[in-house]
Write an enzyme that holds these catalytic residues in place. Sequence first.
Site, PDB file in Angstrom:
ATOM      1  CD  GLU B 241       1.902   9.172  -0.789  1.00 64.29           C
ATOM      2  OE1 GLU B 241       2.820   9.307  -1.631  1.00 64.29           O
ATOM      3  OE2 GLU B 241       0.898   8.453  -0.952  1.00 64.29           O
ATOM      4  CB  CYS B 278       2.857   5.992  -3.480  1.00 63.81           C
ATOM      5  SG  CYS B 278       1.377   6.863  -3.947  1.00 63.81           S
TER       6      CYS B 278
END
Lengths: 501, 501
Positions: B241, B278
């Site tokens: 990720e 994120c």
Amino acid sequence: MTIEEPMTLTSTTPAPTSTDKLNSILAQAADAAVIWAETTPQERAAVLLSVADHLDSAADELIEVAREETHLSEARLKGELKRTTFQLRLFGEVLDEGSYLDARIDHADPAWGMGPRPEIRRTLEPLGPVLVFSASNFPFAFSVAGGDTASALAAGCPVIVKAHSGHPRLSERTGDIMAAALAHAGAPAGLFDVIFGTQAGRDALLDPRVKASSFTGSIPGGRALFDLANSRPDPIPFYGELGSVNPTFVTRAAAQKRSGQIVTDFVNSYTLGAGQFCTKPGILFVPAESDIAGSLATASHPAAAMLLNERIQSGYVEALQTLSGHQEVEPLVLEPAAYENPPTPTLLHTTAAHVLAEPEKLLAECFGPAALVVTYEDESELLQIARIIDGQLTSTVHGEDDDDIAPQLVRSLARKSGRILWNQWPTGVSVTHAQQHGGPYPATTSVTSTSVGTASIFRFLRPVAYQGLPQHLLPGQLQDTNPLRIPRRVDGRLQNPDNKV
Amino acid sequence: MTIEEPMTLTSTTPAPTSTDKLNSILAQAADAAVIWAETTPQERAAVLLSVADHLDSAADELIEVAREETHLSEARLKGELKRTTFQLRLFGEVLDEGSYLDARIDHADPAWGMGPRPEIRRTLEPLGPVLVFSASNFPFAFSVAGGDTASALAAGCPVIVKAHSGHPRLSERTGDIMAAALAHAGAPAGLFDVIFGTQAGRDALLDPRVKASSFTGSIPGGRALFDLANSRPDPIPFYGELGSVNPTFVTRAAAQKRSGQIVTDFVNSYTLGAGQFCTKPGILFVPAESDIAGSLATASHPAAAMLLNERIQSGYVEALQTLSGHQEVEPLVLEPAAYENPPTPTLLHTTAAHVLAEPEKLLAECFGPAALVVTYEDESELLQIARIIDGQLTSTVHGEDDDDIAPQLVRSLARKSGRILWNQWPTGVSVTHAQQHGGPYPATTSVTSTSVGTASIFRFLRPVAYQGLPQHLLPGQLQDTNPLRIPRRVDGRLQNPDNKV
């Protein structure tokens, strides 16, 4: 075979796809992706049925071209085309049933354990244009209209097939029939196309408009494409089905009870289609004290049969020469014509101790009508072999239900293999809901997926979650009224409307 | 922050894991994999609960260490630890429910459309030892005992966590508590361990005993590890990720109706946790004629807050300098201390036309308390932006239900994003059944998976089919009696025992 050659000469082999043509195909595929993704599963099912019908109607013509190009028998090709159109229709059923969308709805929950939960809805959506590298050995079922194409179209993805050089005219003709069927069914322009030539395939794989790729073929070829896909600025999923020796283990008890049957069935399985199956049992482990190895040496074998094409023929001879030339390998069935074209079937022999000493050399795949018979002194050697083998598409055990070694052997093989068989042979790969055609590397480059069976659709889907959207902005499968009437997971629990499933 | 530094100095930072130690950890993990894979889902659920309980009991101590090492607030860390233990328990529920096994049984069917079908049964089984690279910004929830660890252990895989250099002591202490909890619950030795140091992480990733890896972090770091995983003789799944700018689009109608609320909420979202999520909304698109950009320039902003560590601070300043130095970018909120340590929040401004001209430069992620406000002249520019953006973890639309642009904008964003939000903000990522934390590259290296939510368990499972095996050689979930009482797909149809699901 000679009578076919004049026909081959009079037909035109498709030219390599030019850069301009490829660019146009990719641009059209990108446009089609948007339209196709918004069709309903039922609309896509109807299109798949149309393709199946058109292919069935053209069966005689297609099989004739396939015979010329692949040297496969008419019976085999008829069966393969039947499998291919069945597969297209089966994906129609998958679309209708709708579980494949993995629709999940979590309602807002102020009491959720980690803190208030917003409403989130999630489903699987198509990845976009898929590049399919078709296989040499299945000119229908793993080629232009094969399983990769069927599952990708079903998922909602356009498909570009890189035709295999072993059957270019069949690929072109199948593509033409598919294109007609798609147009007839109202599919968007650019949804499907066939390209030719190694360079076009590589260029397409590196193009940002391609969002996933699948491949069936050799370890070196598949690895090269896998590396290429991963070298992109934006790497994409690459589903390569590469190689497997498909070890087959005969326990002491099974050998005592059924050696004759095992001998007959093994010969049938390893020579089926001239040994040109990814699931050919390439290694047979038998007890040293049994008569199986001896019986195989004198067993009746089918006649020599032409391999798919010159490249496979020469690659086979090379691999066979390497294996048969190993100092610990001796011939069991090895006729002078074993290295000729067409090649006669070959069985070689070594011992489990030698395999354990040099597994890389002795467990190498030999794509064609050859197998290695390995005698073992002690069943514990089978467990040692199971621990050291590479990833496999299949592993097979012939045993008795009360075999002491079976539980441990099966569990050990399951850690390395996509499919475990018991008292059966791996060459058949039925297209079903529970089928698994895959396995750890080098069997495949994607251990979590399958290239055969209804679960193969998941290769071309990705999850998208929607948080707080009004009903009219949600995909149908996530709307409150469940207009598709599909099974969904609501607040963690499966719900089945209409008890449809 | 100064009062904490003496404490940091008196504690010992764990030494890098030696080659010998790593080798021993990997050997133990390989052994544990065999044992752990054979436990029942219920047994694994009990172990996860034990871990959650032990962590909750040690909350005060852990949060204190985390505060010292990460500069995150006590409230934030408390919430994160709660999320972490909730997550472990939620996976216990997933194990108990059992759908995740995707058990499928196809009975033999002589009338199957492509030819007689053998009996095939298929389920998901664990991949083997998983290497987890933990994140800087979630010292609990994406770290030692975080989502990757919870989902991998639940799947039946041993876990080796590469501790993040930003919180080594917390990693060690969390690992010790987990080890005690695992031992207390009777988990096999070697099931879980923590390693330290870049070299140990790289060595572990290349080790054949590691069968999958996950990562949360930057694009360059994640890409390097992705490439390393794919360079192995036997490539393994690498679930990285990486990065996302999480574009947020405010339609004309929404701006007219709710500009004040949008200004307040946006400032809260992009500065939350000092912008170190994120899912921080890094780009906000607003109509040029609205007062949003102007209001943001004078909006109340939170005070400067220390970033997680020196490396993130320096990386942030560098990225901010690059972006703010762009000739088409002007400051909206930019205090002298914006480049200091701690940095004050920063808002920059440009236009949609400039973004469309230079998307690579203007849509770059800036990990920290900064965002780019983009004014657009025409809503059609939003559709153009949606077409050119890279893969995103999230995309957000603030609109009105009857916005003409909404359907097309949402569909277009869904093709690029893992999660779409409507009139909400992306920074919260609830752990639920329908959550999706992923997206096309560079948001992740694995577009078909999620790293948050119950579906994240599928990253660590692979399918295995069993053909013709006697009952006692089948995994429990595939036996006729369905001893686990789980939902299964039988002959293509979902069956729910006990209406459990």
